[in-house]
Design a protein around this motif. Structure first.
Motif, PDB file in Angstrom:
ATOM      1  N   CYS A  20      25.355  17.985  29.895  1.00 28.01           N
ATOM      2  CA  CYS A  20      24.780  18.138  28.562  1.00 28.01           C
ATOM      3  C   CYS A  20      23.822  19.315  28.500  1.00 28.01           C
ATOM      4  O   CYS A  20      23.671  19.943  27.460  1.00 28.01           O
ATOM      5  N   ALA A  21      23.159  19.609  29.619  1.00 30.17           N
ATOM      6  CA  ALA A  21      22.107  20.620  29.611  1.00 30.17           C
ATOM      7  C   ALA A  21      22.624  22.022  29.846  1.00 30.17           C
ATOM      8  O   ALA A  21      21.883  22.984  29.752  1.00 30.17           O
ATOM      9  N   THR A  22      23.900  22.169  30.182  1.00 32.68           N
ATOM     10  CA  THR A  22      24.424  23.461  30.587  1.00 32.68           C
ATOM     11  C   THR A  22      25.444  23.977  29.587  1.00 32.68           C
ATOM     12  O   THR A  22      26.349  23.266  29.187  1.00 32.68           O
ATOM     13  N   ALA A  23      25.293  25.233  29.196  1.00 32.62           N
ATOM     14  CA  ALA A  23      26.270  25.840  28.297  1.00 32.62           C
ATOM     15  C   ALA A  23      27.558  26.126  29.045  1.00 32.62           C
ATOM     16  O   ALA A  23      27.561  26.356  30.247  1.00 32.62           O
ATOM     17  N   LEU A  24      28.667  26.118  28.324  1.00 32.62           N
ATOM     18  CA  LEU A  24      29.962  26.408  28.923  1.00 32.62           C
ATOM     19  C   LEU A  24      29.998  27.839  29.430  1.00 32.62           C
ATOM     20  O   LEU A  24      29.752  28.784  28.692  1.00 32.62           O
ATOM     21  N   ALA A  25      30.270  28.001  30.726  1.00 33.71           N
ATOM     22  CA  ALA A  25      30.374  29.339  31.293  1.00 33.71           C
ATOM     23  C   ALA A  25      31.651  29.999  30.794  1.00 33.71           C
ATOM     24  O   ALA A  25      32.651  29.329  30.536  1.00 33.71           O
ATOM     25  N   PRO A  26      31.634  31.330  30.624  1.00 28.58           N
ATOM     26  CA  PRO A  26      32.860  32.018  30.225  1.00 28.58           C
ATOM     27  C   PRO A  26      33.994  31.710  31.196  1.00 28.58           C
ATOM     28  O   PRO A  26      33.770  31.529  32.394  1.00 28.58           O
ATOM     29  N   GLU A  27      35.211  31.665  30.663  1.00 27.42           N
ATOM     30  CA  GLU A  27      36.366  31.314  31.487  1.00 27.42           C
ATOM     31  C   GLU A  27      36.469  32.187  32.729  1.00 27.42           C
ATOM     32  O   GLU A  27      36.831  31.711  33.807  1.00 27.42           O
ATOM     33  N   ARG A  28      36.131  33.468  32.603  1.00 24.42           N
ATOM     34  CA  ARG A  28      36.286  34.381  33.735  1.00 24.42           C
ATOM     35  C   ARG A  28      35.389  34.019  34.907  1.00 24.42           C
ATOM     36  O   ARG A  28      35.644  34.444  36.035  1.00 24.42           O
ATOM     37  N   LEU A  29      34.349  33.226  34.667  1.00 25.04           N
ATOM     38  CA  LEU A  29      33.424  32.887  35.736  1.00 25.04           C
ATOM     39  C   LEU A  29      33.829  31.641  36.512  1.00 25.04           C
ATOM     40  O   LEU A  29      33.376  31.456  37.639  1.00 25.04           O
ATOM     41  N   HIS A  30      34.665  30.778  35.924  1.00 29.74           N
ATOM     42  CA  HIS A  30      35.011  29.549  36.643  1.00 29.74           C
ATOM     43  C   HIS A  30      36.502  29.294  36.765  1.00 29.74           C
ATOM     44  O   HIS A  30      36.920  28.501  37.612  1.00 29.74           O
ATOM     45  N   ASP A  31      37.324  29.950  35.946  1.00 29.75           N
ATOM     46  CA  ASP A  31      38.766  29.740  36.015  1.00 29.75           C
ATOM     47  C   ASP A  31      39.393  30.803  36.920  1.00 29.75           C
ATOM     48  O   ASP A  31      39.248  32.002  36.654  1.00 29.75           O
ATOM     49  N   PRO A  32      40.085  30.416  38.001  1.00 31.08           N
ATOM     50  CA  PRO A  32      40.604  31.408  38.946  1.00 31.08           C
ATOM     51  C   PRO A  32      41.535  32.441  38.324  1.00 31.08           C
ATOM     52  O   PRO A  32      41.480  33.625  38.676  1.00 31.08           O
ATOM     53  N   THR A  33      42.395  32.020  37.390  1.00 26.50           N
ATOM     54  CA  THR A  33      43.322  32.964  36.780  1.00 26.50           C
ATOM     55  C   THR A  33      42.583  33.985  35.926  1.00 26.50           C
ATOM     56  O   THR A  33      42.803  35.202  36.034  1.00 26.50           O
ATOM     57  N   ALA A  34      41.674  33.501  35.076  1.00 28.57           N
ATOM     58  CA  ALA A  34      40.879  34.410  34.246  1.00 28.57           C
ATOM     59  C   ALA A  34      39.987  35.294  35.105  1.00 28.57           C
ATOM     60  O   ALA A  34      39.790  36.476  34.811  1.00 28.57           O
ATOM     61  N   ARG A  35      39.448  34.725  36.175  1.00 30.48           N
ATOM     62  CA  ARG A  35      38.602  35.501  37.093  1.00 30.48           C
ATOM     63  C   ARG A  35      39.365  36.682  37.680  1.00 30.48           C
ATOM     64  O   ARG A  35      38.881  37.819  37.692  1.00 30.48           O
ATOM     65  N   ASP A  36      40.576  36.425  38.166  1.00 30.28           N
ATOM     66  CA  ASP A  36      41.341  37.492  38.807  1.00 30.28           C
ATOM     67  C   ASP A  36      41.769  38.561  37.815  1.00 30.28           C
ATOM     68  O   ASP A  36      41.908  39.738  38.176  1.00 30.28           O
ATOM     69  N   GLU A  37      41.980  38.181  36.555  1.00 36.24           N
ATOM     70  CA  GLU A  37      42.331  39.171  35.540  1.00 36.24           C
ATOM     71  C   GLU A  37      41.189  40.150  35.300  1.00 36.24           C
ATOM     72  O   GLU A  37      41.413  41.325  35.017  1.00 36.24           O
ATOM     73  N   VAL A  38      39.955  39.661  35.431  1.00 34.85           N
ATOM     74  CA  VAL A  38      38.783  40.500  35.173  1.00 34.85           C
ATOM     75  C   VAL A  38      38.315  41.223  36.429  1.00 34.85           C
ATOM     76  O   VAL A  38      38.016  42.424  36.396  1.00 34.85           O
ATOM     77  N   TYR A  39      38.260  40.501  37.552  1.00 35.56           N
ATOM     78  CA  TYR A  39      37.645  41.038  38.770  1.00 35.56           C
ATOM     79  C   TYR A  39      38.657  41.517  39.803  1.00 35.56           C
ATOM     80  O   TYR A  39      38.268  42.070  40.828  1.00 35.56           O
ATOM     81  N   GLY A  40      39.955  41.333  39.507  1.00 33.18           N
ATOM     82  CA  GLY A  40      40.992  41.933  40.320  1.00 33.18           C
ATOM     83  C   GLY A  40      41.366  41.157  41.561  1.00 33.18           C
ATOM     84  O   GLY A  40      40.752  40.167  41.933  1.00 33.18           O
ATOM     85  N   GLN A  41      42.429  41.656  42.189  1.00 34.93           N
ATOM     86  CA  GLN A  41      42.900  41.173  43.479  1.00 34.93           C
ATOM     87  C   GLN A  41      43.206  42.388  44.350  1.00 34.93           C
ATOM     88  O   GLN A  41      44.125  43.138  44.011  1.00 34.93           O
ATOM     89  N   PRO A  42      42.480  42.647  45.427  1.00 36.29           N
ATOM     90  CA  PRO A  42      41.412  41.793  45.953  1.00 36.29           C
ATOM     91  C   PRO A  42      40.212  41.714  45.014  1.00 36.29           C
ATOM     92  O   PRO A  42      39.958  42.633  44.233  1.00 36.29           O
ATOM     93  N   LEU A  43      39.501  40.625  45.128  1.00 36.03           N
ATOM     94  CA  LEU A  43      38.396  40.324  44.225  1.00 36.03           C
ATOM     95  C   LEU A  43      37.242  41.301  44.416  1.00 36.03           C
ATOM     96  O   LEU A  43      36.841  41.601  45.538  1.00 36.03           O
ATOM     97  N   ASN A  44      36.712  41.800  43.299  1.00 34.71           N
ATOM     98  CA  ASN A  44      35.448  42.540  43.336  1.00 34.71           C
ATOM     99  C   ASN A  44      34.335  41.494  43.407  1.00 34.71           C
ATOM    100  O   ASN A  44      33.704  41.143  42.412  1.00 34.71           O
ATOM    101  N   ALA A  45      34.119  40.986  44.620  1.00 33.13           N
ATOM    102  CA  ALA A  45      33.199  39.867  44.811  1.00 33.13           C
ATOM    103  C   ALA A  45      31.767  40.241  44.464  1.00 33.13           C
ATOM    104  O   ALA A  45      31.000  39.402  43.982  1.00 33.13           O
ATOM    105  N   ALA A  46      31.395  41.488  44.709  1.00 36.26           N
ATOM    106  CA  ALA A  46      30.026  41.916  44.411  1.00 36.26           C
ATOM    107  C   ALA A  46      29.743  41.825  42.915  1.00 36.26           C
ATOM    108  O   ALA A  46      28.730  41.251  42.491  1.00 36.26           O
ATOM    109  N   LYS A  47      30.639  42.373  42.101  1.00 33.31           N
ATOM    110  CA  LYS A  47      30.447  42.309  40.649  1.00 33.31           C
ATOM    111  C   LYS A  47      30.505  40.868  40.157  1.00 33.31           C
ATOM    112  O   LYS A  47      29.743  40.464  39.262  1.00 33.31           O
ATOM    113  N   TYR A  48      31.394  40.090  40.734  1.00 32.17           N
ATOM    114  CA  TYR A  48      31.521  38.683  40.350  1.00 32.17           C
ATOM    115  C   TYR A  48      30.218  37.928  40.612  1.00 32.17           C
ATOM    116  O   TYR A  48      29.729  37.184  39.751  1.00 32.17           O
ATOM    117  N   LEU A  49      29.618  38.128  41.774  1.00 39.35           N
ATOM    118  CA  LEU A  49      28.356  37.457  42.086  1.00 39.35           C
ATOM    119  C   LEU A  49      27.240  37.902  41.140  1.00 39.35           C
ATOM    120  O   LEU A  49      26.428  37.087  40.694  1.00 39.35           O
TER     121      LEU A  49
END
Length: 223
Positions: A20-49
């Motif tokens: 209840c206390a937490t806003a919904l995080a953008p899909e790119r931050l928690h959904d693996p498919t959306a994450r990879d579309e934004v941060y690439g494969q291999p993952l840009n882990a630095a930008k993601y963090l």
């Protein structure tokens, strides 16, 4: 990370409170498919963090313990540069390495390199922490960071063992040892324990932030 030891004043807060206390995080931050579309494969882990930190995103530990990811100022600046191609990306180990001791070159010591292993802390009773539980996971640079591990933390580190036999610190002690801005950053009542962390994927391509003792969390989807 023992999620019972050291807890004071938070036991009555359940998973529903965190949701209840937490806003919904953008899909790119928690959904693996959306994450990879934004941060690439291999993952840009630095930008993601960095983006997880900037969004005050919570990580779901142990099926409902919400810990906000907080990077030290110096680590955030470092990772922002790495995310733009200036430096070595953090390693996200594959799903066959679900524990730190399974990673190449593992040793039971206090060493970290901001690539394979990070210095970090679990911090409790943080009044402004995303997730509604007062929990924060704080990562810092291994060297030259005003928010980094104190000499005492490095000397006594044994994070592969059980939390009940380790030293928990409060803000006064951390500031005496050298983390001068601790209470200003996390509040007067905050306390916690230092751990080493690493990153890995699982068989569902989820991204995990894992402590040396095996406790771990992934970016949370909060309904």
């Amino acid at each position: 990370m023992n999620f019972v030891a050291g807890v004071a004043g938070t036991a009555g807060r359940g998973q529903a409170t965190a949701r209840c206390a937490t806003a919904l995080a953008p899909e790119r931050l928690h959904d693996p498919t959306a994450r990879d579309e934004v941060y690439g494969q291999p993952l840009n882990a630095a930008k993601y963090l960095v983006d997880l930190h900037d969004a005050k995103a919570p990580f779901d530990f142990c099926g409902g313990m919400m810990f906000q990811l907080v990077l030290s100022d110096r680590l955030r600046d470092h990772l922002a540069q790495v995310g733009q191609g200036e430096g070595k990306q953090p390693v996200v180990f594959d799903s066959f390495k679900p524990r730190m001791f399974m990673t190449p070159g593992y040793k039971k010591d206090a060493a970290a390199d901001n690539v394979n292993i990070f210095h970090g802390r679990e911090i409790r009773q943080v009044p402004h922490a995303t997730g509604g539980m007062g929990f924060v996971l704080h990562l810092s640079m291994a060297e030259g960071d005003p928010e980094g591990w104190t000499p005492q933390e490095i000397q006594e580190y044994d994070g592969w063992g059980h939390d009940s036999g380790r030293t928990w610190r409060d803000g006064e002690r951390w500031e005496q040892e050298g983390f001068k801005s601790f209470r200003n950053k996390f509040g007067e009542k905050a306390f916690g324990l230092h751990h080493r962390f690493y990153l890995h994927f699982d068989f569902m391509n989820r991204f995990w932030l894992s402590g040396e003792d095996g406790c771990e969390g992934h970016p949370a989807r909060v309904p």
